[in-house]
Enzyme design. Structure first.
Site, PDB file in Angstrom:
ATOM      1  N   LYS A   1     -59.653  86.712  17.342  1.00  0.00           N
ATOM      2  CA  LYS A   1     -58.583  85.748  17.015  1.00  0.00           C
ATOM      3  C   LYS A   1     -58.484  84.663  18.097  1.00  0.00           C
ATOM      4  O   LYS A   1     -58.896  84.870  19.244  1.00  0.00           O
ATOM      5  CB  LYS A   1     -57.224  86.457  16.893  1.00  0.00           C
ATOM      6  CG  LYS A   1     -56.610  86.892  18.247  1.00  0.00           C
ATOM      7  CD  LYS A   1     -55.639  85.889  18.811  1.00  0.00           C
ATOM      8  CE  LYS A   1     -55.425  85.791  20.270  1.00  0.00           C
ATOM      9  NZ  LYS A   1     -55.605  86.476  21.362  1.00  0.00           N
TER      10      LYS A   1
ATOM     11  N   SER B   1     -70.201  94.302  19.549  1.00  0.00           N
ATOM     12  CA  SER B   1     -69.294  93.196  19.293  1.00  0.00           C
ATOM     13  C   SER B   1     -69.910  91.894  19.752  1.00  0.00           C
ATOM     14  O   SER B   1     -70.594  91.856  20.770  1.00  0.00           O
ATOM     15  CB  SER B   1     -67.976  93.459  20.023  1.00  0.00           C
ATOM     16  OG  SER B   1     -67.099  92.383  19.853  1.00  0.00           O
TER      17      SER B   1
ATOM     18  N   GLY C   1     -62.386  90.919  26.953  1.00  0.00           N
ATOM     19  CA  GLY C   1     -61.385  90.514  27.941  1.00  0.00           C
ATOM     20  C   GLY C   1     -61.285  89.020  28.168  1.00  0.00           C
ATOM     21  O   GLY C   1     -60.806  88.591  29.206  1.00  0.00           O
TER      22      GLY C   1
ATOM     23  N   GLY D   1     -59.627  86.979  26.018  1.00  0.00           N
ATOM     24  CA  GLY D   1     -58.491  86.453  25.273  1.00  0.00           C
ATOM     25  C   GLY D   1     -58.817  86.144  23.817  1.00  0.00           C
ATOM     26  O   GLY D   1     -58.022  85.517  23.121  1.00  0.00           O
ATOM     27  N   LEU D   2     -59.976  86.595  23.340  1.00  0.00           N
ATOM     28  CA  LEU D   2     -60.343  86.316  21.939  1.00  0.00           C
ATOM     29  C   LEU D   2     -60.111  87.530  21.038  1.00  0.00           C
ATOM     30  O   LEU D   2     -60.660  87.606  19.945  1.00  0.00           O
ATOM     31  CB  LEU D   2     -61.802  85.864  21.850  1.00  0.00           C
ATOM     32  CG  LEU D   2     -62.108  84.511  22.484  1.00  0.00           C
ATOM     33  CD1 LEU D   2     -63.591  84.200  22.387  1.00  0.00           C
ATOM     34  CD2 LEU D   2     -61.312  83.391  21.813  1.00  0.00           C
TER      35      LEU D   2
ATOM     36  N   SER E   1     -60.931  90.830  21.510  1.00  0.00           N
ATOM     37  CA  SER E   1     -61.995  91.840  21.358  1.00  0.00           C
ATOM     38  C   SER E   1     -61.386  93.226  21.171  1.00  0.00           C
ATOM     39  O   SER E   1     -61.926  94.076  20.478  1.00  0.00           O
ATOM     40  CB  SER E   1     -62.945  91.832  22.563  1.00  0.00           C
ATOM     41  OG  SER E   1     -62.350  92.445  23.691  1.00  0.00           O
ATOM     42  N   SER E   2     -60.252  93.437  21.806  1.00  0.00           N
ATOM     43  CA  SER E   2     -59.598  94.740  21.721  1.00  0.00           C
ATOM     44  C   SER E   2     -59.123  95.024  20.292  1.00  0.00           C
ATOM     45  O   SER E   2     -59.370  96.103  19.741  1.00  0.00           O
ATOM     46  CB  SER E   2     -58.414  94.749  22.705  1.00  0.00           C
ATOM     47  OG  SER E   2     -57.596  95.832  22.480  1.00  0.00           O
TER      48      SER E   2
ATOM     49  N   ASP F   1     -52.516  90.003  17.389  1.00  0.00           N
ATOM     50  CA  ASP F   1     -53.988  90.028  17.372  1.00  0.00           C
ATOM     51  C   ASP F   1     -54.505  90.888  16.225  1.00  0.00           C
ATOM     52  O   ASP F   1     -55.394  90.483  15.472  1.00  0.00           O
ATOM     53  CB  ASP F   1     -54.547  90.585  18.693  1.00  0.00           C
ATOM     54  CG  ASP F   1     -54.443  89.586  19.824  1.00  0.00           C
ATOM     55  OD1 ASP F   1     -53.666  88.623  19.680  1.00  0.00           O
ATOM     56  OD2 ASP F   1     -55.120  89.764  20.858  1.00  0.00           O
TER      57      ASP F   1
HETATM   58  N1  LIG Z   1     -67.470  95.901  22.158  1.00  0.00           N
HETATM   59  C1  LIG Z   1     -66.575  96.787  22.557  1.00  0.00           C
HETATM   60  N2  LIG Z   1     -66.884  98.092  22.648  1.00  0.00           N
HETATM   61  C2  LIG Z   1     -65.971  98.998  23.026  1.00  0.00           C
HETATM   62  N3  LIG Z   1     -64.690  98.685  23.388  1.00  0.00           N
HETATM   63  C3  LIG Z   1     -64.327  97.408  23.326  1.00  0.00           C
HETATM   64  C4  LIG Z   1     -65.239  96.396  22.910  1.00  0.00           C
HETATM   65  N4  LIG Z   1     -64.589  95.210  22.956  1.00  0.00           N
HETATM   66  C5  LIG Z   1     -63.332  95.479  23.386  1.00  0.00           C
HETATM   67  N5  LIG Z   1     -63.158  96.779  23.607  1.00  0.00           N
HETATM   68  C6  LIG Z   1     -61.930  97.442  24.055  1.00  0.00           C
HETATM   69  O1  LIG Z   1     -60.946  96.421  24.244  1.00  0.00           O
HETATM   70  C7  LIG Z   1     -60.596  96.295  25.615  1.00  0.00           C
HETATM   71  C8  LIG Z   1     -60.497  94.789  26.009  1.00  0.00           C
HETATM   72  O2  LIG Z   1     -59.174  94.377  25.791  1.00  0.00           O
HETATM   73  P1  LIG Z   1     -58.583  93.049  26.460  1.00  0.00           P
HETATM   74  O3  LIG Z   1     -58.826  93.096  27.917  1.00  0.00           O
HETATM   75  O4  LIG Z   1     -57.201  92.859  25.962  1.00  0.00           O
HETATM   76  O5  LIG Z   1     -59.532  91.937  25.919  1.00  0.00           O
HETATM   77  P2  LIG Z   1     -59.347  90.847  24.770  1.00  0.00           P
HETATM   78  O6  LIG Z   1     -58.503  89.756  25.366  1.00  0.00           O
HETATM   79  O7  LIG Z   1     -60.744  90.386  24.493  1.00  0.00           O
HETATM   80  O8  LIG Z   1     -58.708  91.537  23.607  1.00  0.00           O
HETATM   81  C9  LIG Z   1     -61.702  96.979  26.375  1.00  0.00           C
HETATM   82  O9  LIG Z   1     -61.179  97.509  27.574  1.00  0.00           O
HETATM   83  C10 LIG Z   1     -62.127  98.094  25.407  1.00  0.00           C
HETATM   84  O10 LIG Z   1     -61.231  99.176  25.485  1.00  0.00           O
HETATM   85  C1  LIG Z   2     -49.144  82.296  26.767  1.00  0.00           C
HETATM   86  C2  LIG Z   2     -48.913  83.159  25.545  1.00  0.00           C
HETATM   87  O1  LIG Z   2     -48.205  82.397  24.584  1.00  0.00           O
HETATM   88  C3  LIG Z   2     -50.242  83.558  24.879  1.00  0.00           C
HETATM   89  C4  LIG Z   2     -51.147  84.370  25.768  1.00  0.00           C
HETATM   90  O2  LIG Z   2     -52.426  84.571  25.169  1.00  0.00           O
HETATM   91  P1  LIG Z   2     -53.626  85.370  25.859  1.00  0.00           P
HETATM   92  O3  LIG Z   2     -53.046  86.387  26.788  1.00  0.00           O
HETATM   93  O4  LIG Z   2     -54.457  84.373  26.580  1.00  0.00           O
HETATM   94  O5  LIG Z   2     -54.363  85.968  24.678  1.00  0.00           O
HETATM   95  C5  LIG Z   2     -48.097  84.375  25.959  1.00  0.00           C
HETATM   96  C6  LIG Z   2     -47.520  85.176  24.816  1.00  0.00           C
HETATM   97  O6  LIG Z   2     -47.434  84.696  23.682  1.00  0.00           O
HETATM   98  O7  LIG Z   2     -47.101  86.319  25.072  1.00  0.00           O
END
Ligand SMILES: Nc1ncnc2c1ncn2[C@@H]1O[C@H](COP(=O)(O)OP(=O)(O)O)[C@@H](O)[C@H]1O
Ligand SMILES: C[C@@](O)(CCOP(=O)(O)O)CC(=O)O
Length: 417
Positions: free
Chosen positions: A20, A134, A139, A141-142, A144-145, A194
């Site tokens: 997203k 993936s 990590g 901000g797109l 991935s989680s 998300d």
């Molecule tokens: N390809 C992947 N394989 C396994 N776990 C993943 C993968 N991508 C994301 N994750 C999980 O999501 C977490 C990342 O979350 P986060 O730091 O919030 O990143 P984002 O901002 O991309 O969502 C990782 O620590 C893992 O637990």
């Molecule tokens: C800055 C903010 O509007 C978005 C944060 O987005 P991200 O952590 O970069 O995915 C904070 C929020 O909505 O909680």
């Protein structure tokens, strides 16, 4: 509707979900203004294959996880049902499974929580392998989680027969509910935005404290996502804006109002399936430029993000930061008039500075479960690719291309899988 649960045998399938991006309204959303988010068609894919030895083999190569779990390691449904918070599942796991703090630990904990709640006795006894790949940077901000959690939750719901192809509202709501619990394991108190965008796809309007509003998925826009790879702290950036607002409440509230109205107008255009593509594109180009300028006024940009904006603008692509700013990602709209050469120039110029660009589309489909690709079963596809039961031996990009080629579709339409 539902097949897998009742069958003693089942065949491999792939579940997938997109990432997203916040299109408009970051930061203003913290002050109650509307924001618009969209699915980004870079997806997480889970390939699930049966076993017959009662073991769950987890292979998450992107985060270096390759773990075998016995069914006796998985807490019972009754045990996780009474947890105060899904994240407390750690208390129920054997210490050997708890990896050091980090991506692997979170991913395994999420898997265990979801298995505990969703896995039937039959599947615990039979076992299965699950490999997640993936195309989303982890990590950045797109989302991935959320994409990972949706791929996982939909796969487990498919195994226990509650979901088939994840293409009905009912099925998607169920996937979203469980993916949100996965997000809770990973993030404590996520907003849920998300996983909602990634489950349903398309565009979504959200305002703090109210249910997200689906804006449909009638529009499909080409964008370049640019990951500056500059680490950022959402918490620190939100706090910085708060300090600025405390010092200049009237001025900053006006900025927030302006951002809110950009989101609202864009939401109206997305909701209307008949908005002509060129009118939408022209309007969004201005909206992207304006929203970015207002974020600059809030002090949340970064030289790397300004660099993306300048390079993209020089090739007629309006760009803005997406998410909290201070680094992280920017998003550039690719107008229909842009040539492949324009896109390659932007990618090349930015890559020299360490910025990774991903051409993709926003507004594409959400969760998907596939057991046939271009009319052939996933098994046939795996055999043809000579990688039965193992998606791990090839790179992420090769994986994407392999599926796209096999399905004879351009990689831009990859989201169809
Ligand atoms: N390809 C992947 N394989 C396994 N776990 C993943 C993968 N991508 C994301 N994750 C999980 O999501 C977490 C990342 O979350 P986060 O730091 O919030 O990143 P984002 O901002 O991309 O969502 C990782 O620590 C893992 O637990
Ligand atoms: C800055 C903010 O509007 C978005 C944060 O987005 P991200 O952590 O970069 O995915 C904070 C929020 O909505 O909680």
């Amino acid at each position: 509707m539902v097949v897998a649960a009742s069958k003693k045998t089942w065949t491999p399938f792939i579940s997938s979900a997109p990432g997203k991006a916040i299109l408009f309204g970051e930061h203003a959303v913290v002050y109650g203004k509307p924001a618009v988010a969209a699915s980004v068609d870079m997806r997480a894919y889970a390939l699930v294959t049966p076993r017959h030895d009662g073991l769950m083999h987890l292979v998450f190569p992107d985060i270096s996880v390759d773990t075998v779990i016995r069914s006796s390691d998985i807490p019972s449904k009754e045990q996780t049902e009474v947890l105060l918070h899904p994240g407390d599942v750690a208390e129920l796991l054997p210490p050997s499974l708890l990896k050091p703090e980090g991506a692997g630990r979170t991913a395994v904990m999420t898997f265990m929580f979801l298995c505990s709640a969703l896995l039937t006795q039959q599947h615990r006894e039979q076992g299965f392998s699950i490999c997640v790949r993936s195309l989303l940077p982890v990590g950045a901000g797109l989302g991935s989680s959320a994409a990972f959690n949706i791929a996982l939750a939909s796969a487990l719901l498919r195994l226990n027969g509650l979901v088939d192809r994840a293409d009905s509202t009912e099925e998607r709501e169920l996937v979203n509910k469980w993916a949100f619990k996965g997000e809770q394991v990973a993030h404590g108190t996520p907003s849920g935005i998300d996983n909602s965008v990634a489950t349903f796809g398309g565009f979504l309007q959200y305002t703090k404290g109210t249910a997200p509003v689906q804006l449909g998925s009638a529009h499909y826009l080409r964008v370049l996502i640019c990951d500056t790879r500059v680490p950022k702290s959402t918490k620190a950036l939100v706090a910085g804006v708060r300090v600025l607002r405390d010092a200049h409440p009237d001025a900053i509230d006006s900025v927030m109002d302006a951002i809110g109205s950009i989101s609202l107008t864009a939401a109206r255009m997305f909701r209307n399936a008949r908005t002509p593509a060129d009118a939408l594109q022209n309007h969004l180009a201005d909206a992207v430029r304006l929203n970015h300028a207002l974020l600059v006024a809030l002090g949340v940009s970064h030289p790397s993000l300004e660099r993306v904006r300048d390079v993209a603008a020089a090739h007629s692509m309006p760009a803005k930061l997406t998410g909290a700013g201070g680094g992280g990602c920017a998003l550039a709209l690719i107008p229909p008039s842009a040539t492949d050469g324009d896109i390659e120039s932007v990618i090349r110029e930015l890559s020299v500075e360490g910025i990774r660009c991903y051409p993709t589309v926003i507004g594409g489909c959400g969760v998907k479960i596939t057991d046939a690709i271009a009319g052939k079963s996933v098994v046939a596809w795996l055999e043809r690719k000579n990688m039965t039961g193992n998606l791990c031996s090839i790179s992420n990009n090769d994986f994407a291309l392999a599926i796209a080629r096999f399905a004879s579709m351009p990689s831009a339409d990859f989201g169809a899988i």
